[in-house]
Motif scaffolding. Structure first.
Motif, PDB file in Angstrom:
ATOM      1  N   ILE A  43      44.838  38.192  43.206  1.00 25.92           N
ATOM      2  CA  ILE A  43      46.097  37.794  43.604  1.00 25.92           C
ATOM      3  C   ILE A  43      46.041  36.849  44.786  1.00 25.92           C
ATOM      4  CG2 ILE A  43      48.146  38.680  44.593  1.00 25.92           C
ATOM      5  CD1 ILE A  43      47.647  41.457  42.915  1.00 25.92           C
ATOM      6  N   ASP A  44      45.323  36.948  45.758  1.00 30.16           N
ATOM      7  CA  ASP A  44      45.215  35.732  46.830  1.00 30.16           C
ATOM      8  C   ASP A  44      44.996  34.674  46.068  1.00 30.16           C
ATOM      9  OD1 ASP A  44      46.115  37.675  48.757  1.00 30.16           O
ATOM     10  OD2 ASP A  44      44.083  37.925  49.477  1.00 30.16           O
ATOM     11  N   GLY A  45      43.858  34.607  45.346  1.00 30.45           N
ATOM     12  CA  GLY A  45      43.473  33.151  44.541  1.00 30.45           C
ATOM     13  C   GLY A  45      44.484  32.604  43.740  1.00 30.45           C
ATOM     14  N   ILE A  46      45.356  33.406  43.040  1.00 29.87           N
ATOM     15  CA  ILE A  46      46.456  33.035  42.154  1.00 29.87           C
ATOM     16  C   ILE A  46      47.477  32.264  42.864  1.00 29.87           C
ATOM     17  CG2 ILE A  46      47.930  33.631  40.575  1.00 29.87           C
ATOM     18  CD1 ILE A  46      45.956  35.540  39.160  1.00 29.87           C
ATOM     19  N   SER A  47      48.105  33.191  43.861  1.00 28.11           N
ATOM     20  CA  SER A  47      49.223  32.655  44.804  1.00 28.11           C
ATOM     21  C   SER A  47      48.581  31.382  45.563  1.00 28.11           C
ATOM     22  CB  SER A  47      49.371  34.036  45.721  1.00 28.11           C
ATOM     23  OG  SER A  47      48.379  34.264  46.565  1.00 28.11           O
ATOM     24  N   LYS A  48      47.746  31.237  46.093  1.00 26.65           N
ATOM     25  CA  LYS A  48      47.293  30.135  47.015  1.00 26.65           C
ATOM     26  C   LYS A  48      46.904  29.070  46.054  1.00 26.65           C
ATOM     27  CE  LYS A  48      45.562  32.788  50.769  1.00 26.65           C
ATOM     28  NZ  LYS A  48      44.503  32.985  51.678  1.00 26.65           N
ATOM     29  N   GLN A  49      46.845  29.241  44.605  1.00 29.78           N
ATOM     30  CA  GLN A  49      46.292  28.282  43.586  1.00 29.78           C
ATOM     31  C   GLN A  49      45.092  27.704  43.917  1.00 29.78           C
ATOM     32  OE1 GLN A  49      49.570  25.588  43.198  1.00 29.78           O
ATOM     33  NE2 GLN A  49      50.946  27.146  42.301  1.00 29.78           N
ATOM     34  N   THR A  50      43.951  28.567  44.207  1.00 33.73           N
ATOM     35  CA  THR A  50      42.934  28.011  44.461  1.00 33.73           C
ATOM     36  C   THR A  50      41.744  28.578  43.320  1.00 33.73           C
ATOM     37  OG1 THR A  50      42.232  29.778  45.966  1.00 33.73           O
ATOM     38  CG2 THR A  50      43.019  28.015  47.042  1.00 33.73           C
ATOM     39  N   MET A  51      42.335  29.389  42.379  1.00 36.95           N
ATOM     40  CA  MET A  51      41.438  30.076  41.588  1.00 36.95           C
ATOM     41  C   MET A  51      41.590  29.484  40.317  1.00 36.95           C
ATOM     42  SD  MET A  51      41.065  33.957  40.619  1.00 36.95           S
ATOM     43  CE  MET A  51      40.525  34.217  42.222  1.00 36.95           C
ATOM     44  N   SER A  52      40.523  28.826  39.406  1.00 38.36           N
ATOM     45  CA  SER A  52      40.674  28.210  38.225  1.00 38.36           C
ATOM     46  C   SER A  52      40.642  29.318  37.190  1.00 38.36           C
ATOM     47  CB  SER A  52      39.588  27.106  37.919  1.00 38.36           C
ATOM     48  OG  SER A  52      38.354  27.983  37.805  1.00 38.36           O
ATOM     49  N   ILE A  53      41.089  28.946  36.143  1.00 37.32           N
ATOM     50  CA  ILE A  53      41.103  30.106  34.766  1.00 37.32           C
ATOM     51  C   ILE A  53      39.476  30.702  34.487  1.00 37.32           C
ATOM     52  CG2 ILE A  53      41.553  30.080  32.092  1.00 37.32           C
ATOM     53  CD1 ILE A  53      43.900  29.953  33.923  1.00 37.32           C
ATOM     54  N   LYS A  54      38.880  29.654  34.693  1.00 35.04           N
ATOM     55  CA  LYS A  54      37.252  30.127  34.630  1.00 35.04           C
ATOM     56  C   LYS A  54      36.934  31.256  35.588  1.00 35.04           C
ATOM     57  CE  LYS A  54      32.658  28.425  33.927  1.00 35.04           C
ATOM     58  NZ  LYS A  54      31.798  27.451  33.775  1.00 35.04           N
ATOM     59  N   GLN A  55      37.158  31.023  36.763  1.00 37.89           N
ATOM     60  CA  GLN A  55      37.032  31.983  38.035  1.00 37.89           C
ATOM     61  C   GLN A  55      37.848  33.100  37.602  1.00 37.89           C
ATOM     62  OE1 GLN A  55      38.048  29.701  41.152  1.00 37.89           O
ATOM     63  NE2 GLN A  55      35.999  29.129  41.897  1.00 37.89           N
ATOM     64  N   LEU A  56      39.093  33.099  37.228  1.00 35.17           N
ATOM     65  CA  LEU A  56      40.045  34.381  36.910  1.00 35.17           C
ATOM     66  C   LEU A  56      39.302  35.135  35.755  1.00 35.17           C
ATOM     67  CD1 LEU A  56      42.594  35.857  37.324  1.00 35.17           C
ATOM     68  CD2 LEU A  56      43.541  34.430  35.592  1.00 35.17           C
ATOM     69  N   LEU A  57      39.044  34.531  34.742  1.00 29.74           N
ATOM     70  CA  LEU A  57      38.150  35.400  33.601  1.00 29.74           C
ATOM     71  C   LEU A  57      36.895  36.020  34.085  1.00 29.74           C
ATOM     72  CD1 LEU A  57      38.959  33.056  30.590  1.00 29.74           C
ATOM     73  CD2 LEU A  57      40.233  35.115  31.305  1.00 29.74           C
ATOM     74  N   GLY A  58      36.225  35.397  34.936  1.00 29.68           N
ATOM     75  CA  GLY A  58      35.006  36.014  35.585  1.00 29.68           C
ATOM     76  C   GLY A  58      35.091  37.029  36.446  1.00 29.68           C
ATOM     77  N   TRP A  59      35.952  36.952  37.203  1.00 33.16           N
ATOM     78  CA  TRP A  59      36.435  38.301  37.983  1.00 33.16           C
ATOM     79  C   TRP A  59      37.220  39.274  37.112  1.00 33.16           C
ATOM     80  CZ3 TRP A  59      34.495  39.091  42.305  1.00 33.16           C
ATOM     81  CH2 TRP A  59      33.978  38.006  43.254  1.00 33.16           C
ATOM     82  N   ILE A  60      37.939  38.973  36.234  1.00 35.44           N
ATOM     83  CA  ILE A  60      38.340  40.174  35.327  1.00 35.44           C
ATOM     84  C   ILE A  60      37.241  40.702  34.798  1.00 35.44           C
ATOM     85  CG2 ILE A  60      39.874  40.596  33.160  1.00 35.44           C
ATOM     86  CD1 ILE A  60      41.813  38.246  34.315  1.00 35.44           C
ATOM     87  N   SER A  61      36.232  39.786  33.947  1.00 39.12           N
ATOM     88  CA  SER A  61      35.030  40.492  33.330  1.00 39.12           C
ATOM     89  C   SER A  61      34.347  41.350  34.167  1.00 39.12           C
ATOM     90  CB  SER A  61      34.270  39.435  32.929  1.00 39.12           C
ATOM     91  OG  SER A  61      33.690  38.852  33.716  1.00 39.12           O
ATOM     92  N   VAL A  62      34.227  41.104  35.367  1.00 37.24           N
ATOM     93  CA  VAL A  62      33.452  41.809  36.478  1.00 37.24           C
ATOM     94  C   VAL A  62      34.089  43.171  36.660  1.00 37.24           C
ATOM     95  CG1 VAL A  62      33.181  42.094  39.021  1.00 37.24           C
ATOM     96  CG2 VAL A  62      32.527  39.971  37.899  1.00 37.24           C
ATOM     97  N   MET A  63      35.638  43.134  36.820  1.00 36.65           N
ATOM     98  CA  MET A  63      36.331  44.530  36.888  1.00 36.65           C
ATOM     99  C   MET A  63      36.131  45.457  35.666  1.00 36.65           C
ATOM    100  SD  MET A  63      39.985  43.071  38.796  1.00 36.65           S
ATOM    101  CE  MET A  63      40.679  44.809  38.352  1.00 36.65           C
ATOM    102  N   VAL A  64      36.189  44.583  34.420  1.00 36.72           N
ATOM    103  CA  VAL A  64      36.045  45.371  33.279  1.00 36.72           C
ATOM    104  C   VAL A  64      34.513  46.010  33.310  1.00 36.72           C
ATOM    105  CG1 VAL A  64      35.733  45.269  30.794  1.00 36.72           C
ATOM    106  CG2 VAL A  64      37.527  44.242  31.763  1.00 36.72           C
ATOM    107  N   LEU A  65      33.554  45.317  33.683  1.00 43.19           N
ATOM    108  CA  LEU A  65      31.993  45.782  33.633  1.00 43.19           C
ATOM    109  C   LEU A  65      32.134  47.043  34.591  1.00 43.19           C
ATOM    110  CD1 LEU A  65      30.022  42.695  33.454  1.00 43.19           C
ATOM    111  CD2 LEU A  65      30.261  44.591  31.742  1.00 43.19           C
TER     112      LEU A  65
END
Length: 86
Positions: A43-65
């Protein structure tokens, strides 16, 4: 407290089982702290607009794992140790 003193012999003979169960439950409790931390990081990365879609998908996959690991492996082992199947 009197009950524990009467069952002391049982706890002394089964200490490995209880120690293993307590260690697994502490480990599982620690795993439960990771997803809220990751959500806050995302959420911090999205709100500050410092996170790319690739990074977002990477972190979401980490959460799923982590969820898969927690639900299938850690709880399975905890139940096996607590109910003495291992």
């Amino acid at each position: 407290m009197r009950l524990f003193s009467q069952l002391r012999w049982y706890f002394l003979t089964e200490w490995r089982r209880y120690f293993g169960a307590v260690m697994l439950l502490i480990f599982i409790a620690g795993l439960q702290l990771i997803p809220p931390r990751l959500v806050g990081f995302i959420i911090d990365g999205i709100s500050k607009q410092t996170m790319s879609i690739k990074q977002l998908l990477g972190w979401i996959s980490v959460m799923v794992l982590i969820c898969i690991y927690y639900l299938w492996i850690a709880l399975y082992l905890a139940v096996m140790v607590i109910w003495r199947f291992l």
